[in-house]
Design a protein around this motif. Structure first.
Motif, short mmCIF file in Angstrom:
data_model
loop_
_atom_site.label_atom_id
_atom_site.label_comp_id
_atom_site.label_asym_id
_atom_site.label_seq_id
_atom_site.Cartn_x
_atom_site.Cartn_y
_atom_site.Cartn_z
N TYR A 1 27.92 -43.75 -68.95
CA TYR A 1 28.27 -44.13 -67.31
C TYR A 1 29.30 -42.98 -67.06
O TYR A 1 29.14 -42.39 -65.90
CB TYR A 1 28.75 -45.39 -67.11
CG TYR A 1 28.91 -45.94 -65.75
CD1 TYR A 1 27.98 -46.24 -64.88
CD2 TYR A 1 30.29 -45.57 -65.16
CE1 TYR A 1 28.33 -46.52 -63.60
CE2 TYR A 1 30.74 -46.00 -64.03
CZ TYR A 1 29.80 -46.45 -62.98
OH TYR A 1 30.16 -46.58 -61.77
N LYS A 2 30.16 -42.82 -67.80
CA LYS A 2 31.51 -42.00 -67.51
C LYS A 2 30.96 -40.52 -67.59
O LYS A 2 31.48 -39.76 -66.49
CB LYS A 2 32.68 -42.28 -68.44
CG LYS A 2 33.33 -43.51 -68.30
CD LYS A 2 34.71 -43.38 -68.74
CE LYS A 2 35.63 -43.03 -67.74
NZ LYS A 2 36.99 -43.28 -68.32
N LYS B 1 27.92 -39.48 -66.59
CA LYS B 1 27.15 -39.19 -65.33
C LYS B 1 27.97 -39.31 -64.13
O LYS B 1 27.81 -38.67 -63.25
CB LYS B 1 26.28 -40.32 -65.12
CG LYS B 1 25.10 -40.17 -66.14
CD LYS B 1 23.57 -39.83 -65.37
CE LYS B 1 22.82 -39.62 -66.34
NZ LYS B 1 21.55 -39.11 -65.95
N LEU B 2 29.15 -40.24 -64.17
CA LEU B 2 30.15 -40.06 -63.13
C LEU B 2 30.90 -38.81 -62.77
O LEU B 2 30.91 -38.48 -61.72
CB LEU B 2 31.12 -41.15 -63.28
CG LEU B 2 32.24 -41.84 -62.15
CD1 LEU B 2 31.48 -42.41 -61.16
CD2 LEU B 2 33.00 -42.76 -62.68
N LYS B 3 31.10 -38.20 -63.80
CA LYS B 3 31.61 -36.79 -63.79
C LYS B 3 30.87 -35.60 -63.36
O LYS B 3 31.27 -34.62 -63.29
CB LYS B 3 32.56 -36.57 -65.06
CG LYS B 3 33.60 -37.50 -64.97
CD LYS B 3 34.85 -37.06 -66.16
CE LYS B 3 34.84 -38.47 -67.14
NZ LYS B 3 35.37 -38.18 -68.27
N GLN B 4 29.59 -35.92 -64.01
CA GLN B 4 28.55 -34.75 -63.49
C GLN B 4 28.59 -34.29 -62.05
O GLN B 4 28.69 -35.18 -60.98
CB GLN B 4 27.32 -35.20 -63.87
CG GLN B 4 26.57 -34.30 -64.99
CD GLN B 4 25.31 -35.01 -65.64
OE1 GLN B 4 24.84 -35.89 -65.04
NE2 GLN B 4 25.28 -34.97 -66.90
N ASP B 5 28.27 -33.06 -61.81
CA ASP B 5 28.26 -32.50 -60.37
C ASP B 5 26.94 -32.89 -59.99
O ASP B 5 25.99 -32.83 -60.93
CB ASP B 5 28.52 -31.10 -60.41
CG ASP B 5 30.20 -30.80 -60.60
OD1 ASP B 5 30.81 -31.55 -59.94
OD2 ASP B 5 30.24 -29.57 -60.98
N LEU B 6 26.77 -33.14 -58.45
CA LEU B 6 25.43 -33.63 -58.09
C LEU B 6 24.96 -32.54 -57.10
O LEU B 6 25.57 -31.68 -56.79
CB LEU B 6 25.69 -34.67 -57.18
CG LEU B 6 25.83 -35.96 -57.99
CD1 LEU B 6 26.28 -37.11 -56.70
CD2 LEU B 6 24.80 -36.39 -58.74
#
Lengths: 182, 129
Positions: free
Chosen positions: A132-133, A135-140
């Motif tokens: 989760y963390k 993915k949370l930090k990945q750029d979109l």
């Protein structure tokens, strides 16, 4: 007039369904049902954390489905998919609550979906948090409408591993059911 | 710089970004239809505000987020990253995160964001009616 409603009601009762909606999901319907679920569970004196988990799983599941439908807006079967959505919140043995949802998906999407869910089912809470963390930090990408976090969050908030089924309807569509228990 | 005020709705928080008092407040549930669209003006405002912010000025941020969905969480993360970058560049930034004392998940959620930040975040217990 037949007693079809009575039969339906009996079935809903037997399945422990508290609230259910079948049809096209809109943001307004999601909001109204979400508030109703919350109010209902509050009157039953559930711990705040349980109410919070049911509410957030409900929001993620329904918004996920809605986003899926929106992503198919340009396809000829959009109306069919959008109108195939259903969600039910209910209670079952051991004082557990469940959020169960279903919708039509294109057969072409099965592999991707199965891969994601099977991965989540195999992870413990600590690994889910890590994922989760990450993915949370990945750029979109700039025009994203979703962060790809919804299912991970549902898995984190559920008290047991996610349950799902994918049933082939015909050569184009399958019906996808997802159940999360709190 | 103009202040930014957004009234709360059922699925979006009240936003009150006050450049005169250097107090930035977000208060309420967040699960809009499109979180990125909702947070975009906030990102733009914060970018401009942090660009103009003079070193030494104390910025006070107040978060009360009883429920945030995952795409809003992503936006909150992007927002916190901006504050963190400013802090690492020498700006004076402080965040109070108010959590419902009866809901440990809210605390865990705030803690998880805090883990990745360098700037001071104080998690404060609040009483809901």
């Amino acid at each position: 007039m037949s007693n079809k409603m009575f039969v339906l009601q009996k079935e809903l009762r037997e399945k422990g369904v508290l609230i259910s909606f079948s049809g096209k999901f809109s943001q307004e319907i999601i909001e109204e049902l979400g508030q109703a679920v919350k109010k209902y569970l509050e009157t039953e004196n559930h711990p705040k954390t349980d109410i919070y988990n049911v509410f957030s799983i409900f929001i993620e599941q329904t918004q996920n489905i809605k986003n899926y439908c929106v992503s198919k807006q340009e396809t000829p079967a959009y109306e069919q998919i959008a109108n195939s959505c259903i969600v039910a919140i209910g209670s079952q043995e051991n004082n557990e609550r469940y959020v169960c949802s279903g919708n039509l998906i294109y057969n072409d999407d099965i592999d991707k979906l199965e891969k994601i869910i099977n991965e989540l089912i195999g992870l413990d809470k600590q690994s889910l948090k890590k994922l989760y963390k990450q993915k949370l930090k990945q750029d979109l990408p700039p025009d994203s409408t979703s962060a790809g976090l919804g299912l991970i969050d549902v898995a984190r908030k559920a008290s047991s591993p996610l349950e799902y089924s994918i049933e082939k309807k015909d050569e184009f569509f399958s019906f996808f059911t997802l159940k999360a228990i709190v | 710089m103009e202040k930014l005020f957004i009234k709360a709705t059922k699925s979006t928080p009240e936003v009150n970004l006050d450049s005169d008092n250097n107090n930035l407040l977000i208060n309420g549930q967040s699960y809009p239809e499109n979180a990125f669209k909702f947070y975009e003006p906030i990102f733009n405002w914060v970018n401009e505000y942090l660009d103009e912010l003079e070193t030494g000025v104390q910025v006070q941020i107040d978060f009360t987020l009883p429920y945030i969905n995952t795409s809003s969480s992503k936006c909150i993360m992007m927002l916190l990253d901006k504050f963190d970058d400013a802090f690492l560049a020498g700006k004076n930034i402080f965040l109070n995160w108010y959590c419902d004392q009866e809901n440990e998940i809210e605390f865990e959620c705030a803690e998880e964001f805090k883990e990745d930040m360098n700037f001071p975040i104080e998690i404060v217990s609040r009483e809901d009616n």
